[in-house]
Design an enzyme around this catalytic site. Sequence first.
Site, PDB file in Angstrom:
ATOM      1  N   GLU A   1       0.839  -1.213   0.000  1.00 15.88           N
ATOM      2  CA  GLU A   1       0.000   0.000   0.000  1.00 15.88           C
ATOM      3  C   GLU A   1       0.869   1.257   0.000  1.00 15.88           C
ATOM      4  O   GLU A   1       0.512   2.262  -0.615  1.00 15.88           O
ATOM      5  CB  GLU A   1      -0.965  -0.041   1.199  1.00 15.88           C
ATOM      6  CG  GLU A   1      -2.053  -1.088   0.988  1.00 15.88           C
ATOM      7  CD  GLU A   1      -2.588  -1.742   2.248  1.00 15.88           C
ATOM      8  OE1 GLU A   1      -2.344  -1.224   3.354  1.00 15.88           O
ATOM      9  OE2 GLU A   1      -3.255  -2.799   2.119  1.00 15.88           O
TER      10      GLU A   1
ATOM     11  N   SER B   1      -4.519 -12.299   3.508  1.00 17.46           N
ATOM     12  CA  SER B   1      -5.742 -13.021   3.894  1.00 17.46           C
ATOM     13  C   SER B   1      -5.464 -14.249   4.752  1.00 17.46           C
ATOM     14  O   SER B   1      -6.123 -15.281   4.602  1.00 17.46           O
ATOM     15  CB  SER B   1      -6.554 -13.403   2.648  1.00 17.46           C
ATOM     16  OG  SER B   1      -6.938 -12.230   1.950  1.00 17.46           O
TER      17      SER B   1
HETATM   18  C1  PEP Z   1      -1.514  -6.841   4.872  1.00 16.41           C
HETATM   19  O1  PEP Z   1      -1.934  -5.868   4.297  1.00 16.41           O
HETATM   20  O2  PEP Z   1      -0.366  -6.821   5.365  1.00 16.41           O
HETATM   21  C2  PEP Z   1      -2.361  -8.026   4.938  1.00 16.41           C
HETATM   22  C3  PEP Z   1      -1.784  -9.192   4.966  1.00 16.41           C
HETATM   23  O3  PEP Z   1      -3.714  -7.823   4.939  1.00 16.41           O
HETATM   24  P1  PEP Z   1      -4.858  -8.955   5.004  1.00 16.41           P
HETATM   25  O4  PEP Z   1      -4.474  -9.938   6.053  1.00 16.41           O
HETATM   26  O5  PEP Z   1      -6.112  -8.213   5.352  1.00 16.41           O
HETATM   27  O6  PEP Z   1      -4.919  -9.574   3.647  1.00 16.41           O
END
Ligand code: PEP
Length: 260
Positions: A98, A214
């Site tokens: 991000e 996830s």
């Molecule tokens: C993350 O952005 O570091 C991440 C792993 O998010 P999520 O577990 O929600 O996929």
Amino acid sequence: MLVAGNWKMNTDVSEGRALADAIAEGLSSSPPDLGDVDVLVCPPYVHLPAVLDALAEVPVTVGAQDMHAEGEGAYTGDVSAPMLASIGCDAVILGHSERREYYDETDADVNAKAKQAQAHGLVPIVCVGETLEERQAGEADTVVQDQVDGALSGVSVDSGDALIVAYEPIWAIGTGESAAPAQAQEMHAVIRDDLTERYGANVADDIPLLYGGSMKPHNAYGLLSQPDIDGGLIGSASLAADSFLGIAEKAVEVQEESGS
Ligand code: PEP
């Protein structure tokens, strides 16, 4: 094994405090004996003092989600490594996809930040990962190796305590669709080889390689039982104490079964 939570830009300070309190409570009232599993949370900057306070009596360390590459100066709105170290942070996430996408962070930026973090006693958690298009084009390994090489150029690591790498395929982040365990393992092995070339097997084998994307209590066991997956970087499931600690419990299970 390391279970790390990335809260991103979620919760206000009182909600963040309540989440940290719930984690502390979960670890002290019905303690899943964590054994060798380390737990880390990375809340937003303004939450850090409250979260550090809430977790002071339990074995959970605290990190930040980013930092500036310089130690001080005219960088309005930024936070430095010495600031984070001065309040008791242990680690800092760098190069999250991000940050790369919304702030155009490059491998060179991550590299400068990693050096700065280490210089102030913070363990950099260097994030790498390919897009879906890159994977479909068969470029995933090259993209990730380039990110590892760019981020770690000139970064010295003489023990596994000085660096953490997180493989986070972008297509798996926040989508509810994690990488398959074998697919994640394949990339972790590529990263491990790269680190072995760079730092030697003795050090590389001890550098925690986290999988992120996830990860939830229901899929954590399969991922964490892969030989080169040493933990998870967890986004949305770290925002509730029961799911976060549920993943930590899976890590404990894997660790106990492996007898280490
Ligand atoms: C993350 O952005 O570091 C991440 C792993 O998010 P999520 O577990 O929600 O996929």
